[in-house]
Design a protein around this motif. Sequence first.
Motif, PDB file in Angstrom:
ATOM      1  N   HIS A 238       0.820  -1.224   0.000  1.00 44.07           N
ATOM      2  CA  HIS A 238       0.000   0.000   0.000  1.00 44.07           C
ATOM      3  C   HIS A 238       0.843   1.259   0.000  1.00 44.07           C
ATOM      4  O   HIS A 238       0.421   2.306   0.472  1.00 44.07           O
ATOM      5  CB  HIS A 238      -1.016  -0.045   1.138  1.00 44.07           C
ATOM      6  CG  HIS A 238      -1.993  -1.152   0.931  1.00 44.07           C
ATOM      7  ND1 HIS A 238      -3.021  -1.073  -0.001  1.00 44.07           N
ATOM      8  CD2 HIS A 238      -2.033  -2.409   1.432  1.00 44.07           C
ATOM      9  CE1 HIS A 238      -3.672  -2.227  -0.022  1.00 44.07           C
ATOM     10  NE2 HIS A 238      -3.089  -3.054   0.829  1.00 44.07           N
TER      11      HIS A 238
ATOM     12  N   CYS B 114      -7.549   1.670  -5.012  1.00 44.94           N
ATOM     13  CA  CYS B 114      -7.098   0.512  -4.224  1.00 44.94           C
ATOM     14  C   CYS B 114      -8.112   0.222  -3.126  1.00 44.94           C
ATOM     15  O   CYS B 114      -8.841   1.114  -2.684  1.00 44.94           O
ATOM     16  CB  CYS B 114      -5.732   0.817  -3.618  1.00 44.94           C
ATOM     17  SG  CYS B 114      -5.053  -0.552  -2.652  1.00 44.94           S
TER      18      CYS B 114
ATOM     19  N   CYS C 261      -7.657  -0.020  -0.146  1.00 44.61           N
ATOM     20  CA  CYS C 261      -7.364   0.745   1.075  1.00 44.61           C
ATOM     21  C   CYS C 261      -7.899   2.169   0.993  1.00 44.61           C
ATOM     22  O   CYS C 261      -7.810   2.917   1.967  1.00 44.61           O
ATOM     23  CB  CYS C 261      -5.868   0.767   1.342  1.00 44.61           C
ATOM     24  SG  CYS C 261      -4.942   1.863   0.239  1.00 44.61           S
TER      25      CYS C 261
ATOM     26  N   CYS D 119      -1.686   2.246  -5.413  1.00 42.13           N
ATOM     27  CA  CYS D 119      -0.777   1.497  -4.538  1.00 42.13           C
ATOM     28  C   CYS D 119      -0.041   0.431  -5.354  1.00 42.13           C
ATOM     29  O   CYS D 119      -0.546  -0.015  -6.395  1.00 42.13           O
ATOM     30  CB  CYS D 119      -1.559   0.783  -3.438  1.00 42.13           C
ATOM     31  SG  CYS D 119      -2.319   1.875  -2.248  1.00 42.13           S
TER      32      CYS D 119
END
Length: 378
Positions: free
Chosen positions: A255, A265, A267, A272
């Motif tokens: 990440h 992503c 996250c 990432c």
Amino acid sequence: MTSTSTPVRRQLRPSGRLLPEDTRRHHRALLLQLLFRYGPASRADLARSSGLTRVTVSDVVGDLVTEGLLTEQRGGPAAPQGRVGKPPVLVQLAEESRQIVAVDLSADGVVTGALLNLSGGVQHRQTHPLEGRRGQAAVDLVHDLVRDLVGAASRPVLGIGVGTPGVVDAGGVVVDAPNLGWHGTALADGLRTAFDLPVFVANDANTAVLGEHSFGDTGDGGLMLVRVGTGVGAGLVLEGALLHGHRSAAGEVGHVVVDPDGAACACGRRGCLETVLAAPRLRERLAADGPEALAQVGTQVGVALAPVVGTLNLHELVFSGPLELLDGPLLAAVDRTIRERTMPVSGEELVVRTSALGDDVVLVGAAVLVLAGQLGVS
Ligand SMILES: [Zn+2]
């Protein structure tokens, strides 16, 4: 203005009196470690290489033989010419004396478990489909798998080791594993209570790097293992020890943003490393643009990892995941890019390769968690 507060003292080792049982445990671990690493040895060899007295070595070895963890065999190398006497009795780790239950939760859609012997050999394997289970249902499935494996064991079970995605704290609590719907899930405690066995849980990439370090024919010069699957994570062994990091999140290189304009992503950020290196993305790129696309990804990965290799002076950078995607243009580009971007001293002896343990790397690593925790060997 001067501060009068007492400075914080940073200790490397826990302080306190060394109890006789600690000393004993230490001696056991020391001798088991020597036999695990270097194979059969005589009591005299063990005394020499451990620095313990012959009497202490004989006591500890005697106990380990009684427990069945060591076996004796007569017939080392013949006595040197001109010297008389029987060949020495050698002792060795009885690798079939115990079994280890190992669980790998890193694959997409399945949980895999196995029984392994004390030298990391997989002896019995079992896979259960995850079928979308999350939260407690996923925990229950892990318990079912462990129950089956404990039931299938033909030797006393030394312990249970689990490699799981997500951040895992030192107490075996899965702090956060979004794919399994686990947040603050006390996986180790639950298994310990259910099975009354020692349990060790760690992040899957950390588990994998331990497996590679102990059984993957590596040196002690600094190893980073990058695990490529549905996501991307990494684990590091430096100076012979697993690197945990300040918040147990060392190795979360997946990440780190490599392209601020890149794909969204899981996250919440964009671009990432995971959005270019995860196995599903590599498959898409290969299908759309051919092998050259894999080389482009390899260059991006090399750009992201060169500072890590340079900073830590790693000896080995190992990739674990689908070989048809990793082993070829991608790895060659990683290797080339890192050498271009670091000092010669960083790149000259750097080895960039795929894992020697293939798909078993997390299972073998989970067994290493148990070996290290129960016998002090790794
Ligand atoms: Zn991300």
